[in-house]
Design a protein around this motif. Structure first.
Motif, PDB file in Angstrom:
ATOM      1  N   PRO A 158       0.817  -1.223   0.000  1.00 16.24           N
ATOM      2  CA  PRO A 158       0.000   0.000   0.000  1.00 16.24           C
ATOM      3  C   PRO A 158       0.850   1.272   0.000  1.00 16.24           C
ATOM      4  O   PRO A 158       0.460   2.281  -0.578  1.00 16.24           O
ATOM      5  CB  PRO A 158      -0.793  -0.105   1.308  1.00 16.24           C
ATOM      6  N   MET A 159       2.024   1.198   0.628  1.00 16.08           N
ATOM      7  CA  MET A 159       2.894   2.382   0.643  1.00 16.08           C
ATOM      8  C   MET A 159       3.360   2.715  -0.764  1.00 16.08           C
ATOM      9  O   MET A 159       3.493   3.875  -1.133  1.00 16.08           O
ATOM     10  CB  MET A 159       4.124   2.132   1.518  1.00 16.08           C
ATOM     11  N   VAL A 160       3.616   1.674  -1.549  1.00 16.70           N
ATOM     12  CA  VAL A 160       4.096   1.890  -2.913  1.00 16.70           C
ATOM     13  C   VAL A 160       3.085   2.704  -3.697  1.00 16.70           C
ATOM     14  O   VAL A 160       3.411   3.712  -4.315  1.00 16.70           O
ATOM     15  CB  VAL A 160       4.356   0.531  -3.613  1.00 16.70           C
ATOM     16  N   MET A 161       1.835   2.270  -3.655  1.00 17.26           N
ATOM     17  CA  MET A 161       0.828   2.971  -4.442  1.00 17.26           C
ATOM     18  C   MET A 161       0.609   4.386  -3.934  1.00 17.26           C
ATOM     19  O   MET A 161       0.413   5.307  -4.713  1.00 17.26           O
ATOM     20  CB  MET A 161      -0.499   2.203  -4.404  1.00 17.26           C
ATOM     21  N   SER A 162       0.648   4.535  -2.610  1.00 18.15           N
ATOM     22  CA  SER A 162       0.432   5.856  -2.042  1.00 18.15           C
ATOM     23  C   SER A 162       1.566   6.802  -2.442  1.00 18.15           C
ATOM     24  O   SER A 162       1.332   7.936  -2.852  1.00 18.15           O
ATOM     25  CB  SER A 162       0.345   5.721  -0.529  1.00 18.15           C
ATOM     26  N   ALA A 163       2.803   6.311  -2.333  1.00 22.27           N
ATOM     27  CA  ALA A 163       3.950   7.150  -2.688  1.00 22.27           C
ATOM     28  C   ALA A 163       3.910   7.473  -4.174  1.00 22.27           C
ATOM     29  O   ALA A 163       4.150   8.609  -4.590  1.00 22.27           O
ATOM     30  CB  ALA A 163       5.252   6.435  -2.332  1.00 22.27           C
TER      31      ALA A 163
END
Ligand code: ADP
Length: 376
Positions: A205-210
């Motif tokens: 989820p961090m990947v998509m958010s970043a």
């Protein structure tokens, strides 16, 4: 060593999404990763409230930065299911979460940006970023307004390739980032925000958010083309990224070796799966260009990528030589297309840029759109 408890204690001063319970109490902190003094926190929110949640995100970052010994803090907002949020903090320190799966592509365009293209490769080390950087500079030399988004969160190389050692400024609205500029290209990279070489463990989820922040929280202005340097490989993360960025097409970079071609096939298949049109294949390190006499040697079984492209019915965009100047100038942050504009190396890359521009039909009225292909 900063501990997770210290991070949570600092976050206790920040009100959570409902504005009342603190962030830790709210259960919205879905991931905490700490590496070498850098803290990465994911906060799960209702995506519809993403804008309203920005002060909370910024507040959380400030609170973490204030902890003594913290070298950097990145807080990202993630859209997660209620079940995950209620489940409390997810595993931290490892890339355990699968990225959110979606079917089809996100169609939300990027205002002001005409075409977003991905530069991808089936595996690392084939020169994908080098080609992406020079392709962008080449497109700019053709008179187009060009940006580069370094989506290789796991190993950002645009700061080095463009020779930029600076942090992006904030736009007057105090929220969006202003991209940095080099060789007439606007550039945004996670590498501007995190120190080079710092190991970052990204959770799905961090990947998509970043990525969404780097894509959408940046004042790109009016662009003809935004070149996205994708992370190498064709795993879940790449697939999710390809699905979530409104891509006009993809360029696959391959080396002539067979193995790379098998990997390239996977790359091609990945974009076919996401219904992103293939702009074409580039064969990098295609032949050796002698720095002394300029003679050409076919070190590998040269021409493999061209043949493979023909077999698959994918356009072949061109060959880039294996050349010491390309490597040396890249390491110095001076892309050859800008620093050696008259050289055969630069010309090979510029020719590729021209073909890409033609395919996108920017500056070439009536040019054919990229074909939609199916790879089995
Ligand atoms: P990737 O993005 O596929 O991991 P990079 O663009 O970072 O690959 O390139 C990997 C290495 O190969 C870098 O050191 C780069 O300078 C070098 N390289 C890339 N393309 C060429 C080329 N055509 N000739 C010589 N060296 C190259």
């Amino acid at each position: 060593m900063i501990s997770r408890d210290e991070v949570m204690a600092a976050l206790a001063a920040v009100p959570g999404p409902d504005g009342r319970a603190s962030l830790p109490e709210s259960g919205a902190v879905s991931g905490v990763t700490i590496r070498d003094g850098k803290v990465f926190v994911a906060i799960a929110i209702d995506p519809a409230r993403a804008k309203a949640m920005e002060p909370m995100r910024a507040g959380a970052e400030a609170a973490i930065r204030a902890i003594s010994g913290v070298a950097g803090a990145v807080v990202t907002l993630t859209a997660e299911s209620a079940r995950t949020v209620a489940g409390g903090p997810a595993a931290h320190g490892h890339q355990t979460d699968a990225p959110p799966r979606r079917h089809g592509r996100s169609s939300e365009p990027l205002p002001g940006v005409k075409h977003i293209i991905a530069v991808a490769s089936g595996k690392g080390g084939v020169g994908k970023s080098t080609v992406a950087c020079n392709l962008a500079v080449g497109l700019a030399k053709l008179g187009l307004a060009v940006g580069v988004l370094d989506a290789d969160l796991f190993g950002p190389s645009m700061p080095r390739l463009f020779g930029i050692d600076a942090k992006p400024g904030l736009a007057p609205d105090g929220k969006k980032l202003v991209p940095l500029e080099s060789c007439g290209v606007k550039i945004m990279s996670i590498g501007f925000l995190i120190e080079e070489g710092a190991p970052v463990i990204w959770r799905g989820p961090m990947v998509m958010s970043a990525l969404n922040q780097l894509l959408r929280e940046v004042v790109w202005g009016e662009l003809d083309v935004l070149v996205v340097d994708m992370p190498p490989g064709t795993g879940d993360t790449q697939l999710t990224m390809a699905q979530n960025v409104p891509l006009a097409g993809a360029v696959i970079v391959s080396t002539p070796q067979d193995l790379a071609l098998i990997d390239a096939r996977r790359g091609i298949a990945m974009f076919a799966q996401t219904k992103v049109p293939l702009i074409g294949v580039v064969e990098n390190m295609s032949y050796f260009l002698c720095p002394h006499c300029g003679a050409r040697t076919d070190v590998f079984s040269h021409g493999g990528a061209r043949k493979e492209a023909e077999k698959l019915g994918v356009p072949f965009l061109g060959e880039v030589p294996l050349d010491i100047a390309i490597r040396a100038h890249s390491d110095d942050g001076r892309p050859v297309v800008a620093s050696m504009p008259e050289s055969p190396q630069a010309n090979a890359l510029l020719e590729i840029a021209r073909r890409v521009a033609e395919t996108l039909a920017v500056g070439a009225p009536g040019a054919k759109p990229a074909p939609r292909i199916r790879v089995l």
